[in-house]
Enzyme design. Sequence first.
Site, short mmCIF file in Angstrom:
data_model
loop_
_atom_site.label_atom_id
_atom_site.label_comp_id
_atom_site.label_asym_id
_atom_site.label_seq_id
_atom_site.Cartn_x
_atom_site.Cartn_y
_atom_site.Cartn_z
N ARG A 67 0.86 -1.18 0.00
CA ARG A 67 0.00 0.00 0.00
C ARG A 67 0.89 1.23 0.00
O ARG A 67 1.55 1.53 0.99
CB ARG A 67 -0.95 -0.01 1.21
CG ARG A 67 -1.98 -1.11 1.13
CD ARG A 67 -2.79 -0.97 -0.13
NE ARG A 67 -3.98 -1.82 -0.11
CZ ARG A 67 -4.82 -1.90 -1.11
NH1 ARG A 67 -4.59 -1.22 -2.22
NH2 ARG A 67 -5.87 -2.67 -1.03
N ALA A 79 -11.09 -6.75 -1.34
CA ALA A 79 -11.86 -5.52 -1.42
C ALA A 79 -11.79 -4.96 -2.83
O ALA A 79 -10.92 -5.32 -3.62
CB ALA A 79 -11.32 -4.50 -0.43
N GLU A 95 -15.09 -9.44 -6.79
CA GLU A 95 -13.77 -9.10 -6.25
C GLU A 95 -13.09 -10.31 -5.62
O GLU A 95 -11.90 -10.53 -5.82
CB GLU A 95 -13.86 -7.95 -5.24
CG GLU A 95 -14.12 -6.61 -5.86
CD GLU A 95 -12.96 -6.09 -6.70
OE1 GLU A 95 -11.80 -6.53 -6.52
OE2 GLU A 95 -13.22 -5.23 -7.56
N GLU A 99 -9.61 -11.57 -7.25
CA GLU A 99 -8.38 -11.43 -6.45
C GLU A 99 -7.83 -12.74 -5.94
O GLU A 99 -6.63 -12.86 -5.73
CB GLU A 99 -8.62 -10.48 -5.27
CG GLU A 99 -8.79 -9.04 -5.67
CD GLU A 99 -8.85 -8.08 -4.50
OE1 GLU A 99 -8.78 -8.54 -3.33
OE2 GLU A 99 -8.98 -6.87 -4.76
N GLU A 142 -3.99 -5.42 -14.46
CA GLU A 142 -2.58 -5.11 -14.70
C GLU A 142 -1.93 -4.37 -13.53
O GLU A 142 -0.75 -4.56 -13.24
CB GLU A 142 -2.47 -4.27 -15.97
CG GLU A 142 -1.07 -3.96 -16.41
CD GLU A 142 -1.06 -3.17 -17.71
OE1 GLU A 142 -0.99 -1.93 -17.64
OE2 GLU A 142 -1.11 -3.81 -18.78
#
Length: 184
Positions: A67, A79, A95, A99, A142
């Site tokens: 992050r 998320a 999601e 993910e 990407e």
Amino acid sequence: MEKDDRKWEIIESEYLIRRPWLTARRDRVKLPTGVEIPEYYILEYPDWVNVIAITKEGKFVLVRQYRHGIKETRYEICAGVCETGEEPLLSAQRELYEETGYGNGNWTKLMTVSANASTMTNITHCYLATEVERISTQHLEETEDLTVHLLDEEEVKALLLNDEVKQSLMAAPLWKYFALYSRL
């Protein structure tokens, strides 16, 4: 309970920036007391979703990613953004699938929260998905760079108790989950 909503009157609004991931505006507002605030800044975002996903074997499906805002790599629950016109539950299921490759299971709404109700327009819909199973590989965009991890309940509790979950929109539903369904 008091019913007066104490809404502010927007006298004037001006957009300062409109980009796919950042829309900011400056409002001139008048409070119910008559006081005017000449510059009040608002960040507009679409609604978000997140998912506490637990496998049939009782493992929590978490992701780990960098992050840039806090310049740290952390464990998180899945998320993402609610796409335009997409129901929050479908966004959450999409999601989790994209993910992690996990899906199916039993889904319930756990809570709805705001990241910052004073300056942000969106809310986050938090779901609990139990009995999920791996049904595919990851389908990352990407710009996404994350890894999938299966943690047991004690490991997730330790992350919370040691302040390792830094994202408040992820810590809040995890704390609620443990408050409702487990002992800390």
